[in-house]
Scaffold this motif. Structure first.
Motif, short mmCIF file in Angstrom:
data_model
loop_
_atom_site.label_atom_id
_atom_site.label_comp_id
_atom_site.label_asym_id
_atom_site.label_seq_id
_atom_site.Cartn_x
_atom_site.Cartn_y
_atom_site.Cartn_z
N PRO A 146 -9.33 -21.71 20.54
CA PRO A 146 -8.30 -21.66 21.16
C PRO A 146 -7.20 -22.19 19.50
O PRO A 146 -7.64 -22.57 18.77
CB PRO A 146 -8.04 -23.16 20.88
CG PRO A 146 -9.93 -23.84 20.62
CD PRO A 146 -9.96 -22.70 20.35
N LEU A 147 -5.38 -21.14 20.00
CA LEU A 147 -4.78 -21.44 18.74
C LEU A 147 -3.97 -22.26 19.22
O LEU A 147 -3.37 -22.60 20.79
CB LEU A 147 -3.95 -20.02 18.77
CG LEU A 147 -5.12 -19.12 18.44
CD1 LEU A 147 -5.14 -17.65 18.51
CD2 LEU A 147 -6.41 -18.96 17.01
N THR A 148 -2.97 -22.46 18.10
CA THR A 148 -2.01 -23.41 18.09
C THR A 148 -0.86 -22.49 18.30
O THR A 148 -0.10 -22.69 18.51
CB THR A 148 -2.14 -24.52 17.68
OG1 THR A 148 -2.35 -24.22 15.87
CG2 THR A 148 -3.17 -25.75 17.85
N ASP A 149 -1.20 -21.32 16.91
CA ASP A 149 -0.07 -20.15 16.99
C ASP A 149 -0.57 -19.12 16.21
O ASP A 149 -1.58 -19.07 16.11
CB ASP A 149 0.40 -20.37 15.61
CG ASP A 149 1.35 -19.63 15.02
OD1 ASP A 149 2.03 -18.77 15.96
OD2 ASP A 149 2.45 -20.38 14.08
N GLU A 159 -1.19 -17.49 13.89
CA GLU A 159 -3.37 -17.34 13.03
C GLU A 159 -4.04 -16.37 12.97
O GLU A 159 -5.06 -16.34 12.39
CB GLU A 159 -4.12 -18.58 13.59
CG GLU A 159 -3.31 -20.35 13.21
CD GLU A 159 -3.68 -20.69 13.90
OE1 GLU A 159 -4.46 -21.63 14.86
OE2 GLU A 159 -2.83 -22.28 14.56
N ALA A 160 -4.52 -15.95 14.17
CA ALA A 160 -5.32 -14.60 14.67
C ALA A 160 -4.93 -13.78 14.02
O ALA A 160 -6.02 -12.45 13.32
CB ALA A 160 -5.84 -15.01 16.54
N VAL A 161 -3.73 -13.00 14.12
CA VAL A 161 -3.06 -12.33 13.79
C VAL A 161 -3.44 -12.01 11.83
O VAL A 161 -3.54 -10.83 11.51
CB VAL A 161 -1.92 -11.69 13.64
CG1 VAL A 161 -0.65 -10.80 12.40
CG2 VAL A 161 -1.81 -12.13 15.09
N ASN A 162 -3.48 -13.18 11.11
CA ASN A 162 -3.10 -12.98 9.82
C ASN A 162 -5.16 -12.86 9.21
O ASN A 162 -5.49 -12.38 8.36
CB ASN A 162 -3.21 -14.93 9.25
CG ASN A 162 -1.34 -15.08 9.08
OD1 ASN A 162 -0.62 -13.33 9.00
ND2 ASN A 162 -1.21 -15.92 9.22
N ILE A 163 -5.60 -13.72 10.39
CA ILE A 163 -6.99 -13.31 10.06
C ILE A 163 -7.53 -11.89 9.79
O ILE A 163 -8.47 -11.56 9.74
CB ILE A 163 -8.27 -14.44 11.56
CG1 ILE A 163 -8.27 -15.55 11.12
CG2 ILE A 163 -9.69 -13.53 11.39
CD1 ILE A 163 -9.10 -16.46 12.37
N MET A 170 -9.81 -10.39 20.48
CA MET A 170 -8.78 -10.13 21.36
C MET A 170 -8.28 -11.22 20.90
O MET A 170 -8.35 -12.24 20.48
CB MET A 170 -8.98 -9.93 22.92
CG MET A 170 -9.88 -8.66 23.41
SD MET A 170 -10.55 -8.68 25.69
CE MET A 170 -8.70 -9.55 25.68
N ILE A 171 -6.56 -11.01 21.33
CA ILE A 171 -5.72 -11.55 21.37
C ILE A 171 -4.89 -11.68 21.69
O ILE A 171 -4.40 -10.64 22.68
CB ILE A 171 -5.04 -11.44 19.87
CG1 ILE A 171 -6.14 -11.31 18.57
CG2 ILE A 171 -3.80 -12.50 19.32
CD1 ILE A 171 -5.08 -10.71 17.47
N TRP A 172 -4.29 -13.32 22.81
CA TRP A 172 -3.31 -13.17 23.73
C TRP A 172 -2.01 -13.22 23.08
O TRP A 172 -2.06 -14.29 21.77
CB TRP A 172 -3.63 -14.23 24.69
CG TRP A 172 -2.34 -14.52 25.46
CD1 TRP A 172 -1.23 -13.98 25.60
CD2 TRP A 172 -2.02 -16.15 26.25
NE1 TRP A 172 -0.51 -14.80 26.94
CE2 TRP A 172 -0.96 -16.09 27.30
CE3 TRP A 172 -2.79 -17.43 25.94
CZ2 TRP A 172 -0.71 -16.99 28.06
CZ3 TRP A 172 -2.17 -18.38 26.76
CH2 TRP A 172 -1.37 -18.26 27.52
N ASN A 223 4.37 -11.04 17.17
CA ASN A 223 3.28 -10.64 16.26
C ASN A 223 2.34 -9.49 16.80
O ASN A 223 1.51 -8.97 16.18
CB ASN A 223 2.04 -12.05 17.47
CG ASN A 223 2.15 -13.35 16.45
OD1 ASN A 223 2.36 -13.36 15.59
ND2 ASN A 223 3.07 -14.14 17.74
N PHE A 224 2.77 -8.98 18.34
CA PHE A 224 2.46 -7.34 18.41
C PHE A 224 2.76 -6.60 17.08
O PHE A 224 2.06 -5.74 17.29
CB PHE A 224 2.39 -7.04 19.82
CG PHE A 224 2.35 -5.53 20.47
CD1 PHE A 224 1.53 -5.24 20.56
CD2 PHE A 224 3.36 -4.91 20.65
CE1 PHE A 224 0.84 -4.26 20.64
CE2 PHE A 224 3.42 -3.61 20.82
CZ PHE A 224 2.13 -3.03 20.94
#
Length: 405
Positions: free
Chosen positions: A79-82, A85-89, A105-107, A112-113
């Motif tokens: 789970p993410l709040t933003d 966060e995943a893009v930065n990882i 995978m990222i929603w 961000n895309f």
């Protein structure tokens, strides 16, 4: 010494990039059956916004259950709040030369895309490998473009949404139906309206509605970012929102931080208007006893924003084969139909139902909309296109600097 280290870092990134490309190329050379066998028994780490229990359950239980039963694949929902966060990882891993990243995978959508695509962080060119991609009309501009950024085979759609407002008809029988009416209503009903502070996704979308109204409509903002136009519209927008602030909940001294908090505030009768970028959430909240049965959702006469959201596979994903199987499952007629059930999510489909099986077509034809949820047809009559990421990021940053601070 610094020069040697810089050279070593570049070599590591190059080596990582080659590893990513080689793994992706190997999968693209396989048949679909071979990809499935490669994925079997593995896992997939899906990073996604985690603020809605029904969506979490759909992904973890329905999609995760199907993956486990049919492919022996374990779905790990992170789970993410933003989403950033995943893009930065991914960005940090790729810069460090990590060939096998933590994110499969990222929603995602919007800015961000664009960040991932422009930074070569998104794996591209695989969509034709997915059998269920045949169910999607990729020529539809609403699917082919993500907030103005061409998708070009770098992500796969999985849901469509359009912004809507909502009210309890027992408390607020005549809600405002346009942005000017909303501003007047908030001033006449002090403390009964607020919105989540950007960078919250839904709060930022509300600010874009005000910005679009000031601009004279979405047509004035379509296309590449225009600094002169932005400055002209922004000045009046910040003035309107700053003038509105004393009339907001807690006199605008503080804002909700998320749409989840706003939902709870509405349920507690702290505010009288709610809004969401997914009107199906209103029906789900009624079904779960969070909102009363006298709820209704509705669009605005001057239109509301609409978009498609997607799943992207990072270029350094460690489990690309399992991610492909997961994306194909998300696009299946059965999974899209399950997602559309009012008691599950009620989300609009991204597939063309007439391309699916007769059973799936019949299922979509038999769907009953929750009575609290505005129809897609009604909303769609006044759908506004989302702005490009240059516009959305400038508006968001401008609010933080000129209103939020």
């Amino acid at each position: 010494m610094k020069r040697m280290m810089a050279g070593l870092g570049g070599a590591l990134i190059l080596a990582g990039g080659l590893a990513h490309a080689q793994e992706g190329d190997a999968l693209l050379d396989m048949s679909w059956d071979e990809i499935v066998e490669t994925a079997r028994g593995g896992e997939v780490n899906v990073f996604m916004w985690g603020g809605a229990d029904n969506i979490n359950a759909y992904v973890s239980d329905y999609i995760g259950g199907q993956l486990e039963d049919d492919y022996d694949i374990t779905l790990n929902r992170v789970p993410l709040t933003d989403t950033a966060e995943a893009v930065n990882i991914v960005l940090g891993e790729v810069e460090a030369g990590a060939a096998e990243g933590a994110v499969d995978m990222i929603w995602i959508n919007g800015e961000n895309f664009r960040t991932m695509k422009q930074g070569d962080l998104a794996w591209c060119g695989y969509v034709d490998k997915l059998p269920n991609a045949d169910l999607v009309n990729f020529d539809n501009p609403a699917i082919a473009n993500d907030f103005g950024t061409p998708v070009e085979g770098c992500e796969v759609p999985w849901s469509r949404v359009q912004f809507a407002f909502a009210n309890d008809t027992a408390r607020t029988p005549e809600p405002p139906r346009s942005i000017p009416e909303l501003i007047d209503w908030a001033e006449a009903n002090p403390g009964r309206f607020t919105y989540p502070a950007p960078p919250d996704f839904t709060g930022a979308a509300f600010v874009r509605h005000v910005f679009t109204h000031v601009a004279g409509g979405a047509d004035a903002l379509i296309g590449p970012f225009d600094q002169a136009k932005f400055d002209e519209v922004a000045e009046e927008t910040w003035e309107i929102l700053n003038d509105l602030e004393p009339h907001l909940w807690r006199e605008g001294r503080t804002y909700p931080t998320s749409i989840t908090q706003l939902q709870q505030m509405f349920a507690n009768q702290e505010v009288d208007l709610f809004f969401t970028y997914d009107p199906a959430e209103v029906g789900t909240a009624v079904a779960n006893g969070i909102f009363p049965e006298t709820m209704q959702s509705y669009g605005l006469s001057d239109g509301t924003l609409a978009n498609t959201n997607y799943m992207v596979i990072p270029v350094n994903a460690a489990n690309k084969a399992a991610a492909l199987v997961t994306q194909n499952l998300l696009l299946s007629g059965e999974a899209q139909l399950e997602k559309a059930q009012p008691e599950v999510w009620g989300a609009a489909t991204v597939i063309e139902p007439d391309r699916a099986s007769k059973e799936v077509q019949a299922g979509f034809a038999a769907l009953e909309r929750h009575p609290s949820v505005v129809s897609i047809e009604e909303l769609g009559q006044a759908a506004l296109p989302e702005l490009t990421p240059d516009w959305t990021s400038k508006i968001e940053d401008g609010w933080i600097e000129n209103v939020g601070n």
